[in-house]
Design a protein around this motif. Structure first.
Motif, PDB file in Angstrom:
ATOM      1  N   VAL A 173      31.700  45.018  41.671  1.00  0.00           N
ATOM      2  CA  VAL A 173      32.817  45.181  42.599  1.00  0.00           C
ATOM      3  C   VAL A 173      33.287  43.778  42.984  1.00  0.00           C
ATOM      4  O   VAL A 173      32.502  42.973  43.496  1.00  0.00           O
ATOM      5  CB  VAL A 173      32.381  45.980  43.838  1.00  0.00           C
ATOM      6  CG1 VAL A 173      33.535  46.110  44.825  1.00  0.00           C
ATOM      7  CG2 VAL A 173      31.871  47.360  43.431  1.00  0.00           C
ATOM      8  N   GLY A 174      34.547  43.486  42.698  1.00  0.00           N
ATOM      9  CA  GLY A 174      35.085  42.143  42.933  1.00  0.00           C
ATOM     10  C   GLY A 174      35.996  42.135  44.142  1.00  0.00           C
ATOM     11  O   GLY A 174      37.054  42.761  44.155  1.00  0.00           O
ATOM     12  N   LEU A 175      35.556  41.440  45.127  1.00  0.00           N
ATOM     13  CA  LEU A 175      36.296  41.371  46.389  1.00  0.00           C
ATOM     14  C   LEU A 175      37.248  40.186  46.338  1.00  0.00           C
ATOM     15  O   LEU A 175      36.816  39.040  46.146  1.00  0.00           O
ATOM     16  CB  LEU A 175      35.259  41.166  47.485  1.00  0.00           C
ATOM     17  CG  LEU A 175      35.706  41.072  48.917  1.00  0.00           C
ATOM     18  CD1 LEU A 175      36.074  42.456  49.407  1.00  0.00           C
ATOM     19  CD2 LEU A 175      34.571  40.521  49.757  1.00  0.00           C
ATOM     20  N   VAL A 176      38.542  40.460  46.480  1.00  0.00           N
ATOM     21  CA  VAL A 176      39.522  39.370  46.518  1.00  0.00           C
ATOM     22  C   VAL A 176      39.360  38.673  47.864  1.00  0.00           C
ATOM     23  O   VAL A 176      39.614  39.261  48.914  1.00  0.00           O
ATOM     24  CB  VAL A 176      40.967  39.916  46.362  1.00  0.00           C
ATOM     25  CG1 VAL A 176      41.970  38.783  46.448  1.00  0.00           C
ATOM     26  CG2 VAL A 176      41.109  40.670  45.059  1.00  0.00           C
ATOM     27  N   GLU A 177      38.907  37.421  47.800  1.00  0.00           N
ATOM     28  CA  GLU A 177      38.532  36.729  49.035  1.00  0.00           C
ATOM     29  C   GLU A 177      39.742  36.472  49.936  1.00  0.00           C
ATOM     30  O   GLU A 177      39.712  36.784  51.123  1.00  0.00           O
ATOM     31  CB  GLU A 177      37.849  35.415  48.664  1.00  0.00           C
ATOM     32  CG  GLU A 177      36.961  34.919  49.747  1.00  0.00           C
ATOM     33  CD  GLU A 177      35.994  33.864  49.239  1.00  0.00           C
ATOM     34  OE1 GLU A 177      35.753  33.763  48.020  1.00  0.00           O
ATOM     35  OE2 GLU A 177      35.480  33.132  50.080  1.00  0.00           O
ATOM     36  N   ALA A 178      40.782  35.914  49.361  1.00  0.00           N
ATOM     37  CA  ALA A 178      41.968  35.568  50.157  1.00  0.00           C
ATOM     38  C   ALA A 178      43.206  36.147  49.477  1.00  0.00           C
ATOM     39  O   ALA A 178      43.852  35.482  48.683  1.00  0.00           O
ATOM     40  CB  ALA A 178      42.080  34.055  50.280  1.00  0.00           C
TER      41      ALA A 178
END
Ligand code: ADP
Length: 165
Positions: free
Chosen positions: A36-41
């Motif tokens: 699961v890749g969380l878009v940081e900004a």
């Protein structure tokens, strides 16, 4: 049976909903590993929750899945996929309204990285109209979101917006 294919599931997860969790769990049954890749900004819209909190919500909700990882990224989705040696981008598809944007993104990503396939899973009917922005809107007006998000998220939203109904 899970294969040896790694899939990434990118998103903002602001916050994670049971609709996201459904797609991730179904993906974890079909792929060897789901990252699961969380878009940081995010560039499109400032998130309500910071990356630490969004990551913590995801980790807690996904702890029971041994083949699901959580990571953050601030690069192209295909660069993130390559970093994890993933050949699949897993996405959930809700109503027709998702289709146009997702279709364009899939084509762009294919152009950037032909070896990576975007795979869509249809949202479960009960989650077809569930979105993070809808959850935030209900919560902001003091409505109940307990059936829509994991318990830790519901608790945090109640702290931010005391219930009115
Ligand atoms: P974005 O940052 O692209 O807006 P989100 O964090 O909202 O993405 O969602 C990440 C992914 O989860 C997207 O592929 C989206 O289509 C999918 N998704 C969001 N809500 C649901 C839902 N209720 N059911 C199934 N898939 C969903």
């Amino acid at each position: 049976m899970p294969s040896n294919v790694t899939a990434i599931m990118p998103g903002t997860f602001d916050p994670v909903t049971v609709g996201h969790l459904d797609i991730i769990a179904r993906g974890a049954c079909k792929f060897g590993r789901v990252v699961v890749g969380l878009v940081e900004a995010p560039v499109r819209k400032a998130p309500l929750f910071g990356p630490d909190e969004r990551e913590e919500f995801l980790r807690e909700a996904l702890a029971k899945h041994p083949n699901v990882e959580v990571d953050r990224f601030n690069e192209l989705v295909v660069a993130f996929a390559r970093r994890w040696d993933a050949h699949v981008i897993l996405k959930g598809l809700r109503a027709i309204s998702d289709f146009e944007y997702e279709f364009a993104m899939a084509q762009l990503n294919r152009k950037l990285a032909p070896e990576i396939e975007t795979v869509f899973m249809m949202a479960s009917p009960e989650h077809s109209f569930l979105s993070s922005s809808g959850v935030k809107e209900i919560a902001a007006f003091g409505g109940p979101v307990d059936d829509l998000v994991p318990p830790a998220v519901a608790r945090r939203l109640r702290e931010l917006y005391p219930p009115r109904v």
